[in-house]
Design an enzyme around this catalytic site. Structure first.
Site, PDB file in Angstrom:
ATOM      1  N   HIS A 177      18.685  25.684 -15.039  1.00  0.00           N
ATOM      2  CA  HIS A 177      19.440  26.917 -15.994  1.00  0.00           C
ATOM      3  C   HIS A 177      18.938  28.003 -15.728  1.00  0.00           C
ATOM      4  O   HIS A 177      17.884  28.363 -15.525  1.00  0.00           O
ATOM      5  CB  HIS A 177      19.164  26.544 -17.321  1.00  0.00           C
ATOM      6  CG  HIS A 177      20.168  25.163 -17.784  1.00  0.00           C
ATOM      7  ND1 HIS A 177      21.391  25.019 -17.926  1.00  0.00           N
ATOM      8  CD2 HIS A 177      19.599  23.963 -17.825  1.00  0.00           C
ATOM      9  CE1 HIS A 177      21.864  23.847 -18.341  1.00  0.00           C
ATOM     10  NE2 HIS A 177      20.639  23.074 -18.126  1.00  0.00           N
ATOM     11  N   THR A 232      -4.221  -4.972   1.581  1.00  0.00           N
ATOM     12  CA  THR A 232      -3.397  -3.690   1.835  1.00  0.00           C
ATOM     13  C   THR A 232      -4.337  -2.634   2.666  1.00  0.00           C
ATOM     14  O   THR A 232      -3.567  -1.748   3.576  1.00  0.00           O
ATOM     15  CB  THR A 232      -3.498  -3.036   0.334  1.00  0.00           C
ATOM     16  OG1 THR A 232      -4.772  -2.921  -0.064  1.00  0.00           O
ATOM     17  CG2 THR A 232      -2.677  -3.596  -0.474  1.00  0.00           C
ATOM     18  N   ARG A 280      28.587  32.097 -14.094  1.00  0.00           N
ATOM     19  CA  ARG A 280      27.373  31.758 -14.362  1.00  0.00           C
ATOM     20  C   ARG A 280      26.867  31.618 -12.911  1.00  0.00           C
ATOM     21  O   ARG A 280      27.442  31.391 -12.041  1.00  0.00           O
ATOM     22  CB  ARG A 280      27.018  30.432 -15.032  1.00  0.00           C
ATOM     23  CG  ARG A 280      27.665  29.314 -14.476  1.00  0.00           C
ATOM     24  CD  ARG A 280      27.203  28.126 -15.367  1.00  0.00           C
ATOM     25  NE  ARG A 280      27.572  26.797 -14.687  1.00  0.00           N
ATOM     26  CZ  ARG A 280      27.356  25.546 -14.950  1.00  0.00           C
ATOM     27  NH1 ARG A 280      26.626  25.351 -16.194  1.00  0.00           N
ATOM     28  NH2 ARG A 280      27.984  24.492 -14.139  1.00  0.00           N
ATOM     29  N   VAL A 333      28.304  20.823 -12.243  1.00  0.00           N
ATOM     30  CA  VAL A 333      27.581  20.317 -11.139  1.00  0.00           C
ATOM     31  C   VAL A 333      28.065  18.864 -10.988  1.00  0.00           C
ATOM     32  O   VAL A 333      27.948  18.818  -9.859  1.00  0.00           O
ATOM     33  CB  VAL A 333      26.186  20.156 -11.775  1.00  0.00           C
ATOM     34  CG1 VAL A 333      25.135  19.441 -11.055  1.00  0.00           C
ATOM     35  CG2 VAL A 333      25.477  21.360 -12.334  1.00  0.00           C
ATOM     36  N   GLN A 334      28.703  18.132 -12.022  1.00  0.00           N
ATOM     37  CA  GLN A 334      29.216  16.798 -11.752  1.00  0.00           C
ATOM     38  C   GLN A 334      30.320  16.668 -10.574  1.00  0.00           C
ATOM     39  O   GLN A 334      30.296  16.174  -9.798  1.00  0.00           O
ATOM     40  CB  GLN A 334      29.773  16.243 -12.957  1.00  0.00           C
ATOM     41  CG  GLN A 334      28.637  15.921 -13.937  1.00  0.00           C
ATOM     42  CD  GLN A 334      28.218  16.824 -14.895  1.00  0.00           C
ATOM     43  OE1 GLN A 334      28.510  18.207 -14.698  1.00  0.00           O
ATOM     44  NE2 GLN A 334      27.625  16.452 -16.032  1.00  0.00           N
ATOM     45  N   LYS A 356       0.766  -1.249   0.166  1.00  0.00           N
ATOM     46  CA  LYS A 356       0.052   0.089   0.063  1.00  0.00           C
ATOM     47  C   LYS A 356       1.099   1.183  -0.134  1.00  0.00           C
ATOM     48  O   LYS A 356       1.636   1.392   0.835  1.00  0.00           O
ATOM     49  CB  LYS A 356      -0.922  -0.057   1.195  1.00  0.00           C
ATOM     50  CG  LYS A 356      -1.947   1.161   1.486  1.00  0.00           C
ATOM     51  CD  LYS A 356      -3.074   0.837   0.707  1.00  0.00           C
ATOM     52  CE  LYS A 356      -4.077   1.710   1.033  1.00  0.00           C
ATOM     53  NZ  LYS A 356      -5.336   1.686   0.152  1.00  0.00           N
TER      54      LYS A 356
END
Ligand SMILES: O=c1[nH]c(=O)c2[nH]c(=O)[nH]c2[nH]1
Length: 282
Positions: free
Chosen positions: A263, A60, A179, A234-235, A13
């Site tokens: 972005h 459930t 950025r 970002v990585q 459930k």
């Protein structure tokens, strides 16, 4: 095996909403949690699938009612992890045919209100990111325990760039060393405990660990308050965040992070028809 097929199944459930209030007049404030609980049971009930024999099926609806009943039974405040362990242990030990139970919970971020500079005794407001947990308990007591965060939105206005990536005929993105960087972090970390007997007795150790992990993730993302820290992608930031958590906490065996890049692309408003905009940009 049934009729030549190798069958694998679990049933359960999801989205059981339960809330629990603890009245704490002496300690100066009520406590409240709101949890969205999902339960899956691994059980010996193949005849339900192959021949319509439901005699081993835990309904459930019973799972849902158990969630409510177990929340009521918690006479002391419990963390979301401890509640998930209580449920997973219950389902895997109460029913002979259930070999393992998987419990996932998302906690709604109700935070105590501060009114006139003072914590309110019974007023709460909704915060942003959500605390999650996933527990699997087997009948023998073996356990897998994870905690996590959902919807942690982070943004910095500078100290981010993205350069020297693949350039081909489809590439439009300019390289940049300046950025904004924004993301919505979803993370989950698995604890080293693999048996119920190893769970620490301190009922709030997981709440404390959750706060500690969030702090380490945020500090690594942003860097020091005055100078920040440069992110080349970002990585790379994601990797450093994961590494910081694993190096810092010995009770965390692994961590998973998802960080989509939200972005903020600069718009070039300059054009021949609109020379004033060229001026604005310069
Ligand atoms: O930090 C980034 N990583 C990417 O993989 C990527 N791809 C993209 O278009 N911008 C960015 N930024």
């Amino acid at each position: 095996m049934a009729e030549g097929f190798k069958l694998d199944q679990k049933h359960g459930k999801s989205r059981v909403r339960v809330s629990r209030v603890w009245r704490q007049p002496l300690s100066g404030g009520d406590a409240i949690v709101e949890w969205n609980v999902s339960v899956s049971l691994f059980s010996d009930c193949l005849p339900a699938y192959t021949s319509g024999d439901n005699s081993a099926i835990v309904a459930t609806d019973s799972m849902k009612n158990t969630v409510y009943a177990k929340a009521k039974e918690c006479s002391e405040v419990v963390s979301v992890e401890v509640f998930a362990i209580i449920l997973a242990r219950h389902f895997s030990s109460f029913y002979p045919q259930v070999s393992a139970a998987e419990v996932k919970i998302v906690e709604k971020p109700w935070e105590r209100m501060v009114v006139s500079g003072r914590p309110h005794s019974h007023g709460f407001k909704l915060g942003s990111e959500m605390h999650t947990t996933e527990v699997t308990a087997k009948k023998c007591g073996a356990l897998s325990l994870a905690s996590g965060i959902q919807q942690l939105s982070l943004l910095k206005t500078t100290m981010s760039g993205f350069e020297e990536f693949v350039r081909d005929k489809y590439t439009l993105l300019p390289e940049t060393r300046e950025r904004m960087m924004a993301t919505e972090v979803t993370t989950s970390w698995r604890y080293t405990y693999d048996h119920v007997s190893q769970i620490p007795p301190d009922p709030f150790c997981f709440t404390e660990r959750y706060k500690d992990v969030k702090k380490v993730l945020e500090e690594t993302f942003f860097g020091p308050p005055d100078t920040g820290v440069y992110s080349p992608s970002v990585q790379n930031t994601l990797y450093l965040m994961a590494k910081a958590v694993l190096n810092r906490f010995q009770d965390i065996a692994s961590i998973h992070l998802r960080m989509p890049n939200l972005h903020f692309l600069p718009v070039n408003l300059s054009s021949k028809e609109n020379p004033t905009m060229v001026k604005v940009r310069s």
